[in-house]
Write a protein that holds these residues in place. Structure first.
Motif, PDB file in Angstrom:
ATOM      1  N   GLN A  73       8.953   5.811 107.696  1.00 59.08           N
ATOM      2  CA  GLN A  73      10.321   6.161 108.105  1.00 59.08           C
ATOM      3  C   GLN A  73      11.287   6.039 106.938  1.00 59.08           C
ATOM      4  O   GLN A  73      12.199   6.855 106.787  1.00 59.08           O
ATOM      5  CB  GLN A  73      10.770   5.271 109.275  1.00 59.08           C
ATOM      6  CG  GLN A  73      12.104   5.657 109.853  1.00 59.08           C
ATOM      7  CD  GLN A  73      12.117   7.078 110.397  1.00 59.08           C
ATOM      8  OE1 GLN A  73      11.192   7.509 111.073  1.00 59.08           O
ATOM      9  NE2 GLN A  73      13.166   7.823 110.082  1.00 59.08           N
ATOM     10  N   ASP A 105      13.674   8.964 105.598  1.00 63.72           N
ATOM     11  CA  ASP A 105      15.118   8.747 105.453  1.00 63.72           C
ATOM     12  C   ASP A 105      15.585   9.051 104.029  1.00 63.72           C
ATOM     13  O   ASP A 105      16.648   9.631 103.824  1.00 63.72           O
ATOM     14  CB  ASP A 105      15.492   7.314 105.834  1.00 63.72           C
ATOM     15  CG  ASP A 105      15.330   7.044 107.321  1.00 63.72           C
ATOM     16  OD1 ASP A 105      15.246   8.020 108.107  1.00 63.72           O
ATOM     17  OD2 ASP A 105      15.268   5.860 107.704  1.00 63.72           O
ATOM     18  N   ASN A 154      15.639  12.797 103.541  1.00 63.97           N
ATOM     19  CA  ASN A 154      16.796  13.365 104.239  1.00 63.97           C
ATOM     20  C   ASN A 154      18.077  13.116 103.453  1.00 63.97           C
ATOM     21  O   ASN A 154      18.921  14.003 103.338  1.00 63.97           O
ATOM     22  CB  ASN A 154      16.920  12.783 105.648  1.00 63.97           C
ATOM     23  CG  ASN A 154      15.874  13.326 106.593  1.00 63.97           C
ATOM     24  OD1 ASN A 154      15.263  14.354 106.350  1.00 63.97           O
ATOM     25  ND2 ASN A 154      15.655  12.622 107.683  1.00 63.97           N
ATOM     26  N   GLN A 175      27.036  11.670 109.655  1.00 59.51           N
ATOM     27  CA  GLN A 175      26.537  10.481 110.324  1.00 59.51           C
ATOM     28  C   GLN A 175      25.824  10.796 111.627  1.00 59.51           C
ATOM     29  O   GLN A 175      24.974  10.038 112.062  1.00 59.51           O
ATOM     30  CB  GLN A 175      27.683   9.512 110.593  1.00 59.51           C
ATOM     31  CG  GLN A 175      28.300   8.993 109.331  1.00 59.51           C
ATOM     32  CD  GLN A 175      29.475   8.078 109.586  1.00 59.51           C
ATOM     33  OE1 GLN A 175      29.864   7.874 110.722  1.00 59.51           O
ATOM     34  NE2 GLN A 175      30.033   7.537 108.540  1.00 59.51           N
ATOM     35  N   ASN A 176      26.172  11.903 112.239  1.00 57.72           N
ATOM     36  CA  ASN A 176      25.581  12.247 113.514  1.00 57.72           C
ATOM     37  C   ASN A 176      24.134  12.701 113.304  1.00 57.72           C
ATOM     38  O   ASN A 176      23.881  13.637 112.553  1.00 57.72           O
ATOM     39  CB  ASN A 176      26.399  13.359 114.178  1.00 57.72           C
ATOM     40  CG  ASN A 176      25.972  13.603 115.600  1.00 57.72           C
ATOM     41  OD1 ASN A 176      24.808  13.855 115.870  1.00 57.72           O
ATOM     42  ND2 ASN A 176      26.921  13.521 116.501  1.00 57.72           N
ATOM     43  N   PRO A 177      23.181  12.048 113.971  1.00 56.18           N
ATOM     44  CA  PRO A 177      21.773  12.411 113.799  1.00 56.18           C
ATOM     45  C   PRO A 177      21.472  13.865 114.183  1.00 56.18           C
ATOM     46  O   PRO A 177      20.599  14.495 113.591  1.00 56.18           O
ATOM     47  CB  PRO A 177      21.026  11.457 114.731  1.00 56.18           C
ATOM     48  CG  PRO A 177      21.975  10.364 115.032  1.00 56.18           C
ATOM     49  CD  PRO A 177      23.352  10.901 114.856  1.00 56.18           C
ATOM     50  N   ASP A 185      23.501  16.441 113.747  1.00 50.55           N
ATOM     51  CA  ASP A 185      23.927  17.271 112.617  1.00 50.55           C
ATOM     52  C   ASP A 185      22.946  17.174 111.460  1.00 50.55           C
ATOM     53  O   ASP A 185      22.630  18.169 110.816  1.00 50.55           O
ATOM     54  CB  ASP A 185      25.328  16.875 112.152  1.00 50.55           C
ATOM     55  CG  ASP A 185      26.400  17.209 113.173  1.00 50.55           C
ATOM     56  OD1 ASP A 185      26.140  18.049 114.050  1.00 50.55           O
ATOM     57  OD2 ASP A 185      27.491  16.623 113.087  1.00 50.55           O
ATOM     58  N   ILE A 186      22.473  15.976 111.199  1.00 45.89           N
ATOM     59  CA  ILE A 186      21.504  15.780 110.123  1.00 45.89           C
ATOM     60  C   ILE A 186      20.226  16.560 110.414  1.00 45.89           C
ATOM     61  O   ILE A 186      19.679  17.239 109.539  1.00 45.89           O
ATOM     62  CB  ILE A 186      21.211  14.280 109.918  1.00 45.89           C
ATOM     63  CG1 ILE A 186      22.468  13.577 109.383  1.00 45.89           C
ATOM     64  CG2 ILE A 186      20.031  14.074 108.967  1.00 45.89           C
ATOM     65  CD1 ILE A 186      22.383  12.077 109.367  1.00 45.89           C
ATOM     66  N   ALA A 187      19.769  16.504 111.661  1.00 46.29           N
ATOM     67  CA  ALA A 187      18.569  17.262 112.040  1.00 46.29           C
ATOM     68  C   ALA A 187      18.811  18.761 111.912  1.00 46.29           C
ATOM     69  O   ALA A 187      17.926  19.504 111.471  1.00 46.29           O
ATOM     70  CB  ALA A 187      18.160  16.906 113.466  1.00 46.29           C
ATOM     71  N   LYS A 197      18.638  19.756 108.304  1.00 46.94           N
ATOM     72  CA  LYS A 197      17.234  19.762 107.888  1.00 46.94           C
ATOM     73  C   LYS A 197      16.541  21.026 108.397  1.00 46.94           C
ATOM     74  O   LYS A 197      15.766  21.656 107.662  1.00 46.94           O
ATOM     75  CB  LYS A 197      16.541  18.515 108.418  1.00 46.94           C
ATOM     76  CG  LYS A 197      15.135  18.348 107.926  1.00 46.94           C
ATOM     77  CD  LYS A 197      14.546  17.043 108.421  1.00 46.94           C
ATOM     78  CE  LYS A 197      13.094  16.936 108.015  1.00 46.94           C
ATOM     79  NZ  LYS A 197      12.450  15.759 108.554  1.00 46.94           N
TER      80      LYS A 197
END
Length: 105
Positions: free
Chosen positions: A17, A21, A24, A37-39, A41-43, A46
């Motif tokens: 993990q 991280d 990412n 910060q929002n997971p 948005d990060i996904a 990606k």
């Protein structure tokens, strides 16, 4: 079964993990998005990156005499990436609107 492998499954999962991280964060840093910060948005970022990762090679193939189908396929990847980008923007605008409406109440 290794004689010298004393790592537990939890430690291996934590290391895996941590690598994910780190990748990412490098991806976000590359595009100046490390403040996300929002997971979700990060996904999404990606996913956009993964969607576009093959388009460079496809562009090379098209330049070297690719078919119309290849050109259309490449355009489709770009359009999908734009749609995903639009959804990120919509989510962020919604969060901003909620924050502003909370401050005015």
């Amino acid at each position: 079964m290794g004689l010298f492998n004393n790592e537990s499954k939890e430690e291996k999962a934590a290391k895996k993990q941590a690598k994910i991280d780190q990748k990412n964060m490098e991806l976000l840093r590359k595009y100046g998005l490390e403040e996300l910060q929002n997971p979700v948005d990060i996904a999404s970022v990606k996913n956009i990156f993964n969607e576009l990762s093959g388009t460079g090679l496809m562009e090379l193939g098209v330049a070297l005499g690719g078919s119309d189908r290849d050109i259309q396929k490449n355009q489709m990847y770009y359009q999908r990436a734009l749609i995903k980008q639009n959804f990120i923007i919509i989510r962020q605008l919604d969060r901003i609107t909620k924050l502003l409406s909370d401050k005015t109440e």
